[in-house]
Design a protein around this motif. Structure first.
Motif, PDB file in Angstrom:
ATOM      1  N   LEU A   1       0.839  -1.515   0.044  1.00 41.32           N
ATOM      2  CA  LEU A   1       0.037   0.238  -0.081  1.00 41.32           C
ATOM      3  C   LEU A   1       0.707   1.294  -0.191  1.00 41.32           C
ATOM      4  CD1 LEU A   1      -2.677   1.294   0.357  1.00 41.32           C
ATOM      5  CD2 LEU A   1      -2.403   1.102   2.686  1.00 41.32           C
ATOM      6  N   LYS A   2       0.917   2.049  -1.178  1.00 47.20           N
ATOM      7  CA  LYS A   2       1.606   3.108  -1.244  1.00 47.20           C
ATOM      8  C   LYS A   2       0.645   4.490  -1.329  1.00 47.20           C
ATOM      9  CE  LYS A   2       5.368   0.451  -3.517  1.00 47.20           C
ATOM     10  NZ  LYS A   2       6.250   0.499  -4.512  1.00 47.20           N
ATOM     11  N   LEU A   3       0.738   5.110  -0.394  1.00 52.68           N
ATOM     12  CA  LEU A   3       0.015   6.463  -0.440  1.00 52.68           C
ATOM     13  C   LEU A   3       0.755   7.864  -0.162  1.00 52.68           C
ATOM     14  CD1 LEU A   3      -3.121   5.443   1.727  1.00 52.68           C
ATOM     15  CD2 LEU A   3      -2.929   5.384  -0.833  1.00 52.68           C
ATOM     16  N   HIS A   4       2.208   7.619  -0.390  1.00 50.94           N
ATOM     17  CA  HIS A   4       2.971   8.657  -0.163  1.00 50.94           C
ATOM     18  C   HIS A   4       2.856   9.941  -1.060  1.00 50.94           C
ATOM     19  CE1 HIS A   4       4.959   5.657  -2.734  1.00 50.94           C
ATOM     20  NE2 HIS A   4       5.814   6.718  -3.113  1.00 50.94           N
ATOM     21  N   GLU A   5       3.552  11.098  -0.600  1.00 48.92           N
ATOM     22  CA  GLU A   5       3.505  12.209  -1.176  1.00 48.92           C
ATOM     23  C   GLU A   5       2.180  12.612  -1.620  1.00 48.92           C
ATOM     24  OE1 GLU A   5       5.943  14.120  -1.669  1.00 48.92           O
ATOM     25  OE2 GLU A   5       7.797  12.857  -1.266  1.00 48.92           O
ATOM     26  N   ASN A   6       0.954  12.813  -0.613  1.00 54.30           N
ATOM     27  CA  ASN A   6      -0.284  13.300  -0.908  1.00 54.30           C
ATOM     28  C   ASN A   6      -0.399  14.399   0.340  1.00 54.30           C
ATOM     29  OD1 ASN A   6      -1.526  12.003  -3.261  1.00 54.30           O
ATOM     30  ND2 ASN A   6      -1.011  10.127  -2.274  1.00 54.30           N
ATOM     31  N   ARG A   7      -1.733  14.589   0.550  1.00 58.74           N
ATOM     32  CA  ARG A   7      -1.864  15.824   1.742  1.00 58.74           C
ATOM     33  C   ARG A   7      -2.911  14.872   2.445  1.00 58.74           C
ATOM     34  NH1 ARG A   7      -1.957  19.047  -2.904  1.00 58.74           N
ATOM     35  NH2 ARG A   7      -4.332  19.075  -3.194  1.00 58.74           N
ATOM     36  N   LEU A   8      -3.054  13.716   2.686  1.00 53.48           N
ATOM     37  CA  LEU A   8      -3.729  12.949   3.576  1.00 53.48           C
ATOM     38  C   LEU A   8      -3.737  13.296   5.134  1.00 53.48           C
ATOM     39  CD1 LEU A   8      -3.311   9.349   1.934  1.00 53.48           C
ATOM     40  CD2 LEU A   8      -5.245  11.005   1.588  1.00 53.48           C
ATOM     41  N   THR A   9      -4.889  13.525   5.539  1.00 55.34           N
ATOM     42  CA  THR A   9      -4.968  13.726   6.986  1.00 55.34           C
ATOM     43  C   THR A   9      -5.524  12.969   7.854  1.00 55.34           C
ATOM     44  OG1 THR A   9      -6.990  14.941   6.821  1.00 55.34           O
ATOM     45  CG2 THR A   9      -5.082  16.324   6.402  1.00 55.34           C
TER      46      THR A   9
ATOM     47  N   ARG B   1       2.913  -6.428   3.308  1.00 55.71           N
ATOM     48  CA  ARG B   1       4.551  -6.099   3.683  1.00 55.71           C
ATOM     49  C   ARG B   1       5.242  -4.791   3.444  1.00 55.71           C
ATOM     50  NH1 ARG B   1       5.650 -11.499  -0.388  1.00 55.71           N
ATOM     51  NH2 ARG B   1       4.238 -12.966   0.865  1.00 55.71           N
ATOM     52  N   VAL B   2       4.320  -4.170   2.572  1.00 55.51           N
ATOM     53  CA  VAL B   2       4.863  -2.738   2.199  1.00 55.51           C
ATOM     54  C   VAL B   2       4.007  -1.777   2.570  1.00 55.51           C
ATOM     55  CG1 VAL B   2       5.956  -1.048   0.520  1.00 55.51           C
ATOM     56  CG2 VAL B   2       6.404  -3.494   0.281  1.00 55.51           C
ATOM     57  N   LEU B   3       4.138  -0.761   3.675  1.00 54.51           N
ATOM     58  CA  LEU B   3       3.350   0.355   3.787  1.00 54.51           C
ATOM     59  C   LEU B   3       4.163   1.528   3.795  1.00 54.51           C
ATOM     60  CD1 LEU B   3       0.549   1.463   5.007  1.00 54.51           C
ATOM     61  CD2 LEU B   3       1.632   1.091   7.423  1.00 54.51           C
TER      62      LEU B   3
ATOM     63  N   SER C   1      -2.767  -1.576  16.531  1.00 54.94           N
ATOM     64  CA  SER C   1      -3.026  -2.441  15.606  1.00 54.94           C
ATOM     65  C   SER C   1      -1.797  -2.652  14.458  1.00 54.94           C
ATOM     66  CB  SER C   1      -4.212  -2.234  14.726  1.00 54.94           C
ATOM     67  OG  SER C   1      -4.597  -1.074  14.114  1.00 54.94           O
ATOM     68  N   LEU C   2      -1.086  -1.543  13.957  1.00 56.68           N
ATOM     69  CA  LEU C   2      -0.210  -1.680  13.180  1.00 56.68           C
ATOM     70  C   LEU C   2       0.812  -2.678  13.482  1.00 56.68           C
ATOM     71  CD1 LEU C   2       1.450   1.016  10.983  1.00 56.68           C
ATOM     72  CD2 LEU C   2       2.968  -0.251  12.381  1.00 56.68           C
ATOM     73  N   TYR C   3       1.210  -2.929  14.891  1.00 53.18           N
ATOM     74  CA  TYR C   3       2.194  -3.743  15.533  1.00 53.18           C
ATOM     75  C   TYR C   3       1.646  -5.395  15.171  1.00 53.18           C
ATOM     76  CZ  TYR C   3       3.900   0.426  17.390  1.00 53.18           C
ATOM     77  OH  TYR C   3       4.194   1.692  17.476  1.00 53.18           O
ATOM     78  N   THR C   4       0.474  -5.699  14.887  1.00 53.74           N
ATOM     79  CA  THR C   4      -0.038  -6.927  14.563  1.00 53.74           C
ATOM     80  C   THR C   4       0.176  -7.225  13.193  1.00 53.74           C
ATOM     81  OG1 THR C   4      -2.198  -6.314  13.654  1.00 53.74           O
ATOM     82  CG2 THR C   4      -1.708  -6.541  16.274  1.00 53.74           C
ATOM     83  N   LEU C   5       0.807  -6.670  12.199  1.00 58.67           N
ATOM     84  CA  LEU C   5       1.246  -6.942  10.815  1.00 58.67           C
ATOM     85  C   LEU C   5       2.417  -7.653  10.837  1.00 58.67           C
ATOM     86  CD1 LEU C   5      -0.036  -3.366   9.324  1.00 58.67           C
ATOM     87  CD2 LEU C   5      -1.381  -5.662   9.479  1.00 58.67           C
ATOM     88  N   SER C   6       2.437  -8.914  11.130  1.00 58.90           N
ATOM     89  CA  SER C   6       3.322  -9.795  11.430  1.00 58.90           C
ATOM     90  C   SER C   6       4.343 -10.149   9.864  1.00 58.90           C
ATOM     91  CB  SER C   6       2.992 -11.066  11.898  1.00 58.90           C
ATOM     92  OG  SER C   6       2.148 -11.838  10.920  1.00 58.90           O
ATOM     93  N   GLU C   7       3.515  -9.728   8.697  1.00 58.98           N
ATOM     94  CA  GLU C   7       4.258  -9.812   7.406  1.00 58.98           C
ATOM     95  C   GLU C   7       5.139  -8.585   6.952  1.00 58.98           C
ATOM     96  OE1 GLU C   7       4.757 -12.751   5.848  1.00 58.98           O
ATOM     97  OE2 GLU C   7       3.578 -13.462   7.507  1.00 58.98           O
ATOM     98  N   LEU C   8       4.693  -7.705   7.790  1.00 58.71           N
ATOM     99  CA  LEU C   8       5.596  -6.146   7.566  1.00 58.71           C
ATOM    100  C   LEU C   8       7.108  -6.159   7.245  1.00 58.71           C
ATOM    101  CD1 LEU C   8       4.270  -3.374   6.737  1.00 58.71           C
ATOM    102  CD2 LEU C   8       4.700  -2.642   8.825  1.00 58.71           C
ATOM    103  N   GLN C   9       7.520  -5.918   6.321  1.00 66.56           N
ATOM    104  CA  GLN C   9       8.924  -5.668   5.768  1.00 66.56           C
ATOM    105  C   GLN C   9       9.564  -4.352   5.774  1.00 66.56           C
ATOM    106  OE1 GLN C   9       9.686  -8.146   2.433  1.00 66.56           O
ATOM    107  NE2 GLN C   9       8.533  -9.866   3.357  1.00 66.56           N
ATOM    108  N   TYR C  10       8.624  -3.348   5.248  1.00 62.46           N
ATOM    109  CA  TYR C  10       9.249  -1.989   4.877  1.00 62.46           C
ATOM    110  C   TYR C  10       7.895  -1.077   5.448  1.00 62.46           C
ATOM    111  CZ  TYR C  10      10.112   2.257   2.313  1.00 62.46           C
ATOM    112  OH  TYR C  10      10.492   3.440   2.119  1.00 62.46           O
ATOM    113  N   CYS C  11       8.263  -0.026   6.352  1.00 62.85           N
ATOM    114  CA  CYS C  11       7.069   0.594   6.788  1.00 62.85           C
ATOM    115  C   CYS C  11       7.825   2.225   6.745  1.00 62.85           C
ATOM    116  CB  CYS C  11       6.863   0.033   8.235  1.00 62.85           C
ATOM    117  SG  CYS C  11       5.650   1.300   9.047  1.00 62.85           S
ATOM    118  N   ASN C  12       7.146   3.231   5.998  1.00 67.32           N
ATOM    119  CA  ASN C  12       7.576   4.300   6.023  1.00 67.32           C
ATOM    120  C   ASN C  12       6.297   5.277   6.366  1.00 67.32           C
ATOM    121  OD1 ASN C  12       8.766   6.868   5.404  1.00 67.32           O
ATOM    122  ND2 ASN C  12       9.907   6.183   3.575  1.00 67.32           N
TER     123      ASN C  12
END
Length: 334
Positions: A201-209, A223-225, A239-250
């Motif tokens: 999931l890639k939502l970077h470089e926006n103006r989300l609030t 795996r990618v956030l 709840s983010l800490y329950t994402l056991s498959e997460l490899q990249y988090c920015n």
């Protein structure tokens, strides 16, 4: 260009009064020169005062179908503004089915390029096109499970991620990239709860609030956030800490607050973590040193205090760690 095509159409309309069959023949002949016709129609559709000045508004719908049926679905939609009747035709379920079935034959592997083009502008379409495309070309049987589009194109007319059941069309989607799309507003919970197979999931470089929703826990395969460079606030959800498959988090370059939970050690597959340029505070939890696969860690420009755990600094796979711009003790080991 515009006077030329209008002259053609005015002549055809005059002939139609005496011979509808002749009109159909002439339009078919004209459409055979599709490259030049596309350019002429585009000039009218994108020109000023097109609705008021364009003779296309008088074309019978039967003839309009001849004119638009061969267009790329994305191109056809821009002619909605020419006349109200055209709009009703172009957004109808029947016409959406016609265009997509002609342009994207379901079993034709050579249509992959066209499929990718359609995926890039999916959210710009009316719901009739979205449903038809999602049902036929983003179903469980479809090998393509990514939805991306041009970083220079804004996919939503309102600049907001749609609310409601739209994302229920993508239960099998594994990659969603809405980066660089000038989006504002919040992320609807339905994005997470209706797309549980998401891996990227890639939502970077926006103006989300707003806050990062706790509903993100529904994406257990993530795996990618990448949410960097937005205006997210509040705390990092537990709840983010329950994402056991997460490899990249920015989550860098936002307005996140609060402390970093010791539960971060649950992300055992984490390879890269970027939390820089936020308002995070407190001490770095010692449990972070349990992330043995961590290679990239950037916590710079926050309000962390205390000392960086020695065990964290000694992680054997560390490539780049950055703790600058915090309030660590003067005798800290960084």
């Amino acid at each position: 260009m515009e006077p030329m095509i209008i002259s053609h159409l005015q002549l055809l309309l005059a002939e139609a009064q005496s011979s509808p069959r002749l009109l159909r023949h002439n339009v078919t002949s004209l459409i055979s020169k599709c490259d030049s016709l596309r350019r002429m129609l585009s000039t009218i559709a994108t020109g000023p005062q097109s609705q008021q000045n364009c003779a296309l508004s008088e074309v019978p719908l039967e003839i309009a179908e001849y004119i638009f049926a061969w267009l790329h679905p994305a191109e056809a939609l821009k002619f909605r503004r020419l006349a109200k009747a055209f709009n009703n035709l172009l957004v109808s379920q029947e016409f959406a089915t016609l265009l997509l079935s002609r342009f994207l034959p379901k079993d034709n592997l050579s249509s992959k390029r066209h499929h990718d083009e359609c995926a890039k502008i999916f959210f710009a379409w009316p719901s009739t096109y979205q449903k038809r495309f999602a049902t036929s070309h983003l179903s469980a049987s479809c090998s393509r499970k990514s939805l991306l589009w041009s970083h220079k194109a804004t996919p939503f007319e309102t600049n907001h991620i749609p609310q409601g059941s739209l994302f229920a069309m993508f239960p099998n989607l594994v990659e969603l990239d809405l980066s660089y799309c000038a989006l504002s507003g919040t992320i609807p919970d339905t994005l997470f709860t209706n797309m549980r197979q998401l891996q990227s999931l890639k939502l970077h470089e926006n103006r989300l609030t707003g806050e990062i929703s706790a509903a993100i826990a529904a994406c257990t395969q993530l795996r990618v956030l990448n949410l960097h460079s937005n205006h997210f606030s509040g705390k990092i959800p537990e709840s983010l800490y329950t994402l056991s498959e997460l490899q990249y988090c920015n989550l860098g370059h936002n307005r996140l607050q609060g402390v970093l939970s010791p539960k971060i050690s649950c992300l055992q597959k984490l390879n890269a973590l970027y939390l820089n340029d936020n308002h995070l505070e407190g001490e770095i939890p010692k449990s972070m040193a349990e992330l043995e696969g961590l290679e990239y860690l950037v916590l710079s420009c926050n309000r962390f205090v205390g000392r960086v755990p020695t065990e964290l600094l000694n992680l054997r796979r560390a490539v780049y760690f950055n703790f600058e711009g915090n309030g660590f003790d003067a005798e800290s080991n960084v």
